[in-house]
Design a protein around this motif. Structure first.
Motif, short mmCIF file in Angstrom:
data_model
loop_
_atom_site.label_atom_id
_atom_site.label_comp_id
_atom_site.label_asym_id
_atom_site.label_seq_id
_atom_site.Cartn_x
_atom_site.Cartn_y
_atom_site.Cartn_z
N GLN A 20 0.82 -1.18 -0.10
CA GLN A 20 0.07 0.13 -0.12
C GLN A 20 0.83 1.21 -0.04
O GLN A 20 0.48 2.22 -0.66
N LYS A 21 1.91 1.31 0.81
CA LYS A 21 2.75 2.14 1.06
C LYS A 21 3.43 2.57 -0.49
O LYS A 21 3.41 3.79 -1.08
N LYS A 22 3.68 1.52 -1.17
CA LYS A 22 4.50 1.62 -2.32
C LYS A 22 3.58 2.08 -3.44
O LYS A 22 3.98 2.95 -4.17
N MET A 23 2.32 1.67 -3.29
CA MET A 23 1.34 2.24 -4.39
C MET A 23 0.97 3.62 -4.35
O MET A 23 0.97 4.27 -5.14
N PHE A 24 0.71 4.04 -2.95
CA PHE A 24 0.14 5.45 -2.83
C PHE A 24 1.03 6.56 -2.49
O PHE A 24 1.00 7.56 -2.60
N VAL A 25 2.06 6.09 -1.52
CA VAL A 25 2.78 7.32 -0.83
C VAL A 25 3.43 8.15 -1.62
O VAL A 25 3.58 9.29 -1.50
N PRO A 26 4.43 7.41 -2.49
CA PRO A 26 5.24 8.23 -3.40
C PRO A 26 4.40 9.43 -4.35
O PRO A 26 4.92 10.46 -4.42
N LYS A 27 3.24 8.75 -4.78
CA LYS A 27 2.39 9.76 -5.63
C LYS A 27 1.95 11.00 -4.87
O LYS A 27 1.62 12.03 -5.21
N MET A 28 1.48 10.48 -3.59
CA MET A 28 0.79 11.75 -2.54
C MET A 28 2.01 12.44 -2.29
O MET A 28 1.70 13.72 -2.15
N VAL A 29 3.15 12.05 -2.00
CA VAL A 29 4.38 12.92 -1.43
C VAL A 29 4.72 13.99 -2.50
O VAL A 29 5.00 15.11 -2.29
N ALA A 30 4.31 13.44 -3.80
CA ALA A 30 4.93 14.32 -4.98
C ALA A 30 3.69 15.27 -5.32
O ALA A 30 3.69 16.13 -6.12
N GLY A 31 2.42 14.98 -4.73
CA GLY A 31 1.30 15.90 -4.89
C GLY A 31 0.65 15.70 -6.12
O GLY A 31 -0.42 16.46 -6.62
N GLU A 32 1.00 14.47 -6.87
CA GLU A 32 0.11 14.08 -7.98
C GLU A 32 -1.17 13.43 -7.59
O GLU A 32 -2.06 13.69 -8.31
N TRP A 33 -1.20 12.85 -6.56
CA TRP A 33 -2.53 12.40 -6.09
C TRP A 33 -2.74 13.08 -4.69
O TRP A 33 -1.70 13.50 -3.70
N THR A 34 -4.06 13.27 -4.26
CA THR A 34 -4.17 13.78 -2.71
C THR A 34 -4.80 12.83 -1.93
O THR A 34 -5.34 11.93 -2.47
N GLY A 35 -5.00 13.16 -0.74
CA GLY A 35 -5.56 12.23 0.22
C GLY A 35 -7.00 12.97 0.99
O GLY A 35 -7.14 14.24 1.02
N THR A 36 -7.72 12.23 1.47
CA THR A 36 -8.75 12.61 2.40
C THR A 36 -8.90 11.79 3.62
O THR A 36 -8.44 10.85 3.91
N MET A 37 -9.68 12.10 4.66
CA MET A 37 -9.99 11.41 5.60
C MET A 37 -11.50 11.36 5.81
O MET A 37 -12.16 12.24 5.66
N ASN A 38 -12.12 10.20 5.80
CA ASN A 38 -13.55 9.80 5.84
C ASN A 38 -14.31 9.17 7.09
O ASN A 38 -14.02 7.97 7.36
N LEU A 39 -14.64 10.14 7.83
CA LEU A 39 -15.07 9.72 9.29
C LEU A 39 -16.40 9.87 9.40
O LEU A 39 -17.28 9.02 9.63
N THR A 40 -16.90 11.14 9.36
CA THR A 40 -18.25 11.53 9.76
C THR A 40 -19.10 10.87 8.86
O THR A 40 -19.29 10.69 7.58
N GLU A 41 -20.48 10.59 9.31
CA GLU A 41 -21.61 10.20 8.72
C GLU A 41 -22.78 10.84 9.34
O GLU A 41 -22.60 11.59 10.18
N PRO A 42 -23.68 11.23 8.55
CA PRO A 42 -25.04 11.94 9.07
C PRO A 42 -25.25 11.68 10.84
O PRO A 42 -25.64 12.76 11.38
N GLN A 43 -25.32 10.63 11.02
CA GLN A 43 -25.67 10.22 12.49
C GLN A 43 -24.70 10.30 13.36
O GLN A 43 -24.72 10.01 14.47
N CYS A 44 -23.27 10.26 12.96
CA CYS A 44 -22.21 10.11 13.97
C CYS A 44 -21.12 11.32 13.34
O CYS A 44 -20.58 11.27 12.32
#
Lengths: 596, 596
Positions: free
Chosen positions: B146-170
């Motif tokens: 997973q690190k190999k697949m995602f991290v270098p592209k994210m470090v380079a800003g070619e891909w971005t990231g998000t965090m998905n926690l909240t739902e309507p009821q929580c």
């Protein structure tokens, strides 16, 4: 969708029990406002606010006002019909003199109605509020023919009013204003200049708009002593009262602003517009002060109103939103989580808002009664004392009720978590709308300076000494009452802080005015807290007496708990304000301007 | 148009003089960040923020993000080019490990850069900020592939990231979340559910978006112990790293919100989207906490950043706006009025903001250095101590820096009078943008509970005792130094208040947790004030030493005056917070929910 219920029970407690409005029956207009009349009027006012004005609040925010190419302005959908209802219901004339078509009822009643309408829809309520302020200035300073021409139509809400002070280069310092007035052979003046931030400057709610405008007559002295007040109708009025030609005043643009989108905040261009002098030449501030003092109390009420409506919505959300469990164990074990109102930090927040709302409302009713006495009493001593009170409390109320009202709207928004940041839930609108009240009608820093620099020393400190004496007498009278100790003891401590601060200012600000300036805001906040504490102590006494007399109710019990919360959690702020004031201005003034 | 200048002189004072970053040269990456390298990097960061990001701030507010019918989202004009510049400049990888293409420089540097970018354009800076947070979580808890697949592209800003926690009821209570994960034969999961308030959830700035998503694996235990973390790319990634098919995740709508309009806050619909488990099953919160702690410090910096940019604009206006005369007599007699910076109340306001900004910035640098030690030191004892510090200070900084940062933006807006309410002057945008920082990444009430309920008692109070010991040792060491008395004496008093509050909580909250809940926010604020005072005392000592060594400069003299202002005017708040805490929860909890 946000909710709003007018706080009728609280208002009735204040009018009937705490301030016993019936004691004022000797004042003109008061005997017409008997208990059942008041109940009917306030019930109708509540209904209008809840059912007509509140549903238009978000519409107004979303749509805003639109200026067309012909300089006309359209208000948001529904505003016109609602304003017609307000006008035809006689709400603008509730406390206006009967000779101009008003109902002559106490100002106290109309201030209560102002709270309801402002809570329901602040941007909308400003159209009427400014009209009432302009009317007041015309009644006090207008010439008989001016009153006859304008006031009845304004009282009826057929025409509205504005106040035109600010120009691009001057707001606080009106001595810098440049708008010119050139005297004409017929006694009228040609007014030329640009005014900005003119609330309700142009709109489609009424047939005419009566602008009160500060301008400088050609050849007048420089500064504030060369400023005169003029009445400038949007449409000239014929001798028979019918509408004539369009006057040379128009809306140049509508400001894009943070909130109160439903009110048209206009740049107004005066291009040789015909106006007539109100009062005397170069004495324009006298007339404007009538309007400004009226407006300042109205703005104070806006602070309370936004805090109240924000509170009501935060409570509803806190009862409804299920999230987490009580620290003391599940309270709603049958549900996936407890409602967030079980959490102490949520309750602390809600009580902080509520304790302010109820004290501020008491202060509004108390001061409005003094306003009625000041204007209607036949006893000059009573009038003077009431006028002292008004002068002293106006800057305190404007500054403190709007500062705290805004921060309470922010607290209420916080109760919603992320949902509070989303426009459709309405909480963020309360915050944006409430924000202006700290700024207009004299920014709150100016209110603090007015309090410290003008109102405190006036008549040798007569007003403030009278206030201290009243609070001290109350504390003395009830100091031995065991049940009142949780209220009287902190009140006395806080009064002591205020007295120390006052003494410090007297001793240190004469020789060095910067000491007054550096402490002014803290002094105003301290003054507000002590006044709130006095209101709470008076309310507590009455609540205790009522409970002793006819038993506890949920309302009365809640009143006492909320009052204790105020004394325990909020009143200790007075020591902080005192400490700050006593540090003086040395550090504050030490740096050169370029070091900032 | 608002202005912004990155506070390079202040940052250099902190890095070089107060915290002496060169002392950490034994940590990996630090020797690469020598003084001249730092100067070059921070100079470039300043330039990028001032010249590229800041001019887009108002554009972003006005245009917002637009969702199209195909669920794609367009960011405001100029954002795409600017993001390309940020990515290509390597700014997202400044402190990321070199093995993933980062520069491996200290986190301390990247936090400073975060302040600059967030002050210049908060909404824009979030796209990168979330990417760095997601990257951190992947680095700590991701599987090697997973690190190999995602991290270098994210470090380079070619891909971005998000965090998905909240739902309507929580939101706060993530145990209530419902998004489902169904395990597939190939080891992947199908993710189905709705997430709300997803910052940067969909946009046009990058080729791919890597969502980190909390979901519940079928058959998992109820509550928070059944929550797992998944990585769900917007576009599936082929084995060779090229982009494959569109995944089953899309933006359902963009929220209309109070501010940060330039950031796309999305409702994200997961419709059988393919995801892969990060870390262990049902241990999702571990990975999310890495991201959340990173994000909380970033949000704290946002509070500081909005306060800083609002301050700079308020100062510029206060120097420029002519209105009224100084209380002590005209300061600019050749002009029609004095600039408003002559007024004590204006200076009081400006110094209030500035004294916070500089203390908060010191706290950010101090804590960021601890973060570097915690992650990079070879000494387990040093790592543990630094980790203690981070755990303790994270909620304090998130809660206090955003609360005060917001209220400072309001104060700065107030300096503009009516002009502060007008959108084009930009002050009201700072207020609206700053508001969200008090809410997201755990509302500030939750930060206070985290501090009191979790961080204080952890390891028998080891972290807080260590902090108290450090401050007390400083006070002891410099207590006899005459020049330091204006700093050390108030610091000691304030530390005493914090210690008393801590003792009170230990004695009263065990048996009755509501006592902790009712005092949590005041405790957090009190903690923040004491930490600021400690920062000020350390800065003052260094400033005095520098003046003694090489003479006074305007910067150093101003530092000392601002520090004294903090001690005199702001630090006395600690007594108020202590008094409130000691009232306990009885009154707060007394009313039934229906009485509110």
């Amino acid at each position: 969708m946000p909710i709003y219920k007018a706080p009728l029970e609280d208002v009735n407690f204040l009018l009937n029990d705490v301030f016993q409005i019936d004691r004022y029956d000797n004042l003109p207009g008061f005997s017409d406002a008997s208990a059942d009349v008041r109940e009917a009027i306030l019930g109708e006012a509540a209904k209008l606010s809840e059912e007509v004005l509140q549903p238009l609040n978000r519409v107004g925010d979303l749509e805003g006002c639109v200026r067309h190419d012909d300089a006309s302005v359209t208000t948001p959908k529904g505003f016109k019909e609602a304003f017609k209802q307000v006008a035809e219901g006689g709400w603008l004339g509730l406390s206006a003199p009967t000779e101009f078509g008003g109902q002559g009822l106490p100002v106290t009643l109309s201030q209560v109605v102002t709270e309801f309408q402002s809570a329901a829809n602040m941007a909308f309520s400003m159209y009427g509020g400014l009209t009432m302020g302009a009317t007041a200035a015309l009644i006090v300073h207008g010439k008989p023919e001016q009153k006859k021409m304008f006031v009845p139509k304004m009282v009826a809400g057929e025409w509205t009013g504005t106040m035109n002070l600010t120009e691009p280069q001057c707001g606080t310092d009106l001595g810098l204003l440049r708008t010119k007035a050139a005297k004409q052979a017929d006694g009228s003046y040609k007014i030329t200049g640009t005014k900005i931030f003119i609330s309700a400057g142009e709109h489609d709610l009424a047939d005419n708009i009566i602008h009160l405008v500060l301008a400088r007559i050609e050849g007048a002295p420089a500064g504030i002593k060369g400023v005169s007040l003029f009445v400038v109708p949007k449409i000239l009025v014929n001798a028979d009262g019918s509408l004539g030609a369009r006057n040379g005043v128009s809306c140049g643009s509508i400001e894009h602003k943070m909130g109160i989108h439903g009110n048209s905040t206009c740049v107004m261009n005066y291009d040789g517009a015909t106006g007539w002098l109100i009062g005397e030449e170069n004495k324009g501030m006298q007339g404007m002060f009538v309007m400004m003092n009226e407006a300042r109390l109205g703005v104070a009420v806006q602070g309370l109103a936004q805090s109240e409506v924000a509170y009501q919505n935060a409570v509803a959300y806190a009862r409804d939103r299920l999230q987490g469990r009580a620290l003391s164990g599940p309270q709603a074990p049958d549900k996936p989580a407890d409602p967030i109102i079980v959490h102490p930090d949520v309750r602390r927040t809600l009580l902080t808002i509520r304790a302010f709302n109820e004290a501020a409302r008491a202060m509004v009713v108390w001061t409005s009664l003094k306003s009625d006495v000041a204007h209607r009493s036949s006893d000059p001593k009573d009038r003077d004392a009431a006028d002292d009170h008004m002068g002293l409390m106006t800057p305190v109320m404007k500054g403190v009720l709007t500062d705290v009202g805004f921060s309470n709207a922010v607290l209420a928004q916080q109760m919603y978590g992320g949902h509070g940041y989303i426009a459709e839930n309405g909480m963020e609108q309360f915050v944006r709308d409430a924000r202006i009240a700290m700024i207009y009608e004299g920014a709150n820093g100016i209110q603090a300076l007015d309090l410290v620099g003008r109102k405190l020393p006036r008549n040798g400190g007569r007003a403030v000494m009278s206030f201290f004496g009243e609070v001290a007498a109350f504390a003395k009278e009830h100091g031995a009452d065991e049940a009142m100790k949780p209220f009287v003891a902190p009140l006395s401590t806080a009064l002591g802080h205020l007295q120390q601060a006052t003494t410090w200012l007297m001793q240190n600000a004469m020789a060095k005015p910067d000491n007054a300036g550096a402490g002014a805001t803290d002094y105003m906040q301290l003054f507000g807290r002590v006044t709130f504490a006095y209101m709470w102590a008076r309310m507590a006494k009455v609540a205790q007496d009522k409970i002793a007399g006819s038993g506890a109710t949920s309302y009365l019990t809640t009143k006492l708990v909320t009052g204790r919360f105020f004394m325990e959690r909020m009143l200790p702020e007075t020591a902080l304000h005192l400490a700050r004031i006593q540090t003086g201005s040395a550090t504050t003034m030490e740096l050169p301007a370029e070091a900032f």
